[in-house]
Motif scaffolding. Sequence first.
Motif, short mmCIF file in Angstrom:
data_model
loop_
_atom_site.label_atom_id
_atom_site.label_comp_id
_atom_site.label_asym_id
_atom_site.label_seq_id
_atom_site.Cartn_x
_atom_site.Cartn_y
_atom_site.Cartn_z
N GLY A 1 -9.06 22.56 5.87
CA GLY A 1 -9.90 23.76 5.94
C GLY A 1 -10.94 23.80 4.83
O GLY A 1 -11.49 24.87 4.52
N LEU A 2 -11.23 22.67 4.22
CA LEU A 2 -12.26 22.64 3.16
C LEU A 2 -13.64 22.74 3.79
O LEU A 2 -13.87 22.21 4.89
CB LEU A 2 -12.14 21.34 2.36
N ASP A 3 -14.57 23.40 3.10
CA ASP A 3 -15.92 23.55 3.64
C ASP A 3 -16.62 22.20 3.73
O ASP A 3 -17.44 21.97 4.61
CB ASP A 3 -16.76 24.46 2.72
N ASP A 4 -16.31 21.35 2.76
CA ASP A 4 -17.03 20.08 2.67
C ASP A 4 -16.15 18.94 3.19
O ASP A 4 -15.14 18.59 2.56
CB ASP A 4 -17.39 19.85 1.18
N ASP A 5 -16.56 18.35 4.32
CA ASP A 5 -15.80 17.23 4.91
C ASP A 5 -15.66 16.06 3.94
O ASP A 5 -14.76 15.24 4.06
CB ASP A 5 -16.54 16.67 6.14
N GLU A 6 -16.63 15.96 3.02
CA GLU A 6 -16.67 14.80 2.13
C GLU A 6 -15.83 15.03 0.86
O GLU A 6 -15.84 14.17 -0.02
CB GLU A 6 -18.12 14.48 1.71
N HIS A 7 -15.16 16.16 0.76
CA HIS A 7 -14.52 16.50 -0.51
C HIS A 7 -13.63 15.37 -1.05
O HIS A 7 -13.78 14.95 -2.19
CB HIS A 7 -13.69 17.78 -0.40
#
Length: 385
Positions: A217-223
Amino acid sequence: MELSICRRIKWRARTSELPIMAADEQQWQVPALVQELSATVQEPPGRYVQPEQHRPAAAAAPPASFPIVDLGRLSSPSPDDDGGGGGDEAAKLRRALDSWGLFQVTNHGIEASLMDELMSASKEFFRQPLQVKREFSNLNDGEQFRAEGYGNDKVRSKDQILDWSDRIYLKVEPEDERNLALWPKHPSSFRDALHEFTVRCRRVKRDVLRAMARIAGLDDDEHFIDQLGGRATVHARFNCYPPCPRPDLVMGIKPHSDGTVITVLLVARGADGLQVLRDGVWYSVPSSSSTHALLINVGESMEVMSNGMFRSPVHRVVTSAENERISLAMFYAVDPERVIEPAAGLVDEKRPTLYKKMKARDFLVGLSKHFSRGTRFVDTLKISP
Ligand SMILES: O=C(O)CCC(=O)C(=O)O
Ligand SMILES: [Fe+2]
């Protein structure tokens, strides 16, 4: 000449299980190579015999629902996408992460022929005479241990129970002159196949880490990919588990969880022996050679970065009296200069920070100590509520 004779003697000492001699206090740190033992002994020497409570009893049968994720479908979201990306496959991956922390991936884009070639080249390496393999020894001058090279894992104490396996451990990324110098030159196909596999595996890692960021559920897929950092390291560990006359007494690799962000595992055809622990029970991981699937497991760095959402599974390898097992683990680790910490997006009032942060370099030091003891380093970073 003098020097080479001296080296030869040291090497000979290492290839047979000599008693610990007072004259050579360091002897216990340089145990026999398991391939040599396998060819010569009727019973595993005492240093390899597990105490009764840690011996490998029969594992439970694998459940039919052992997770298999189609990577191609996972990384190309379909119209019926549930928001997690990859539709059904994302749901499967989510279940796999919640349950086992270990899963197979198919349709990963790496040719079966490349996987087979790399496994045969590894087998060929381990089959070579000792003096050839010795060129890549992980002992400088026959005694000073270093992580990279061919041999045993580091022996940290006299009473450490040793694993029934030999390994080649290589840094494959960054792929620079210094690291390449340690890659075996024989057999000739080894380097090319390893290089190609390393390159092809990058996409597998990227697609899995993106899907995991979406599932978290992170906003950034690249996290998670960004967290690896610019100088992220990848190590390849080729494991060779020779047949053991008493598989009931030893461990191929004792229970551990990997320190990585994720590990990608390639197992040679028909090689059983990997087991995973769930709710106190050991389960056999099905051998995936017929489908050329890869196995992926969550590492301890990911457990911290996901603030405990993704748990790193404890696994082990048991040996066989008849068959050798060869496997290759690709370890994806955070740049040693960066800090491993829970993602800010996964910390809130309901779910406070569960793990202390730590510089990746220090994390690695802690890990290797715990690996030889068979305990989980990440547990020492837990913050009690
Ligand atoms: O041989 C295997 O299948 C597993 C190896 C493993 O767990 C490791 O190298 O960390
Ligand atoms: Fe492992």
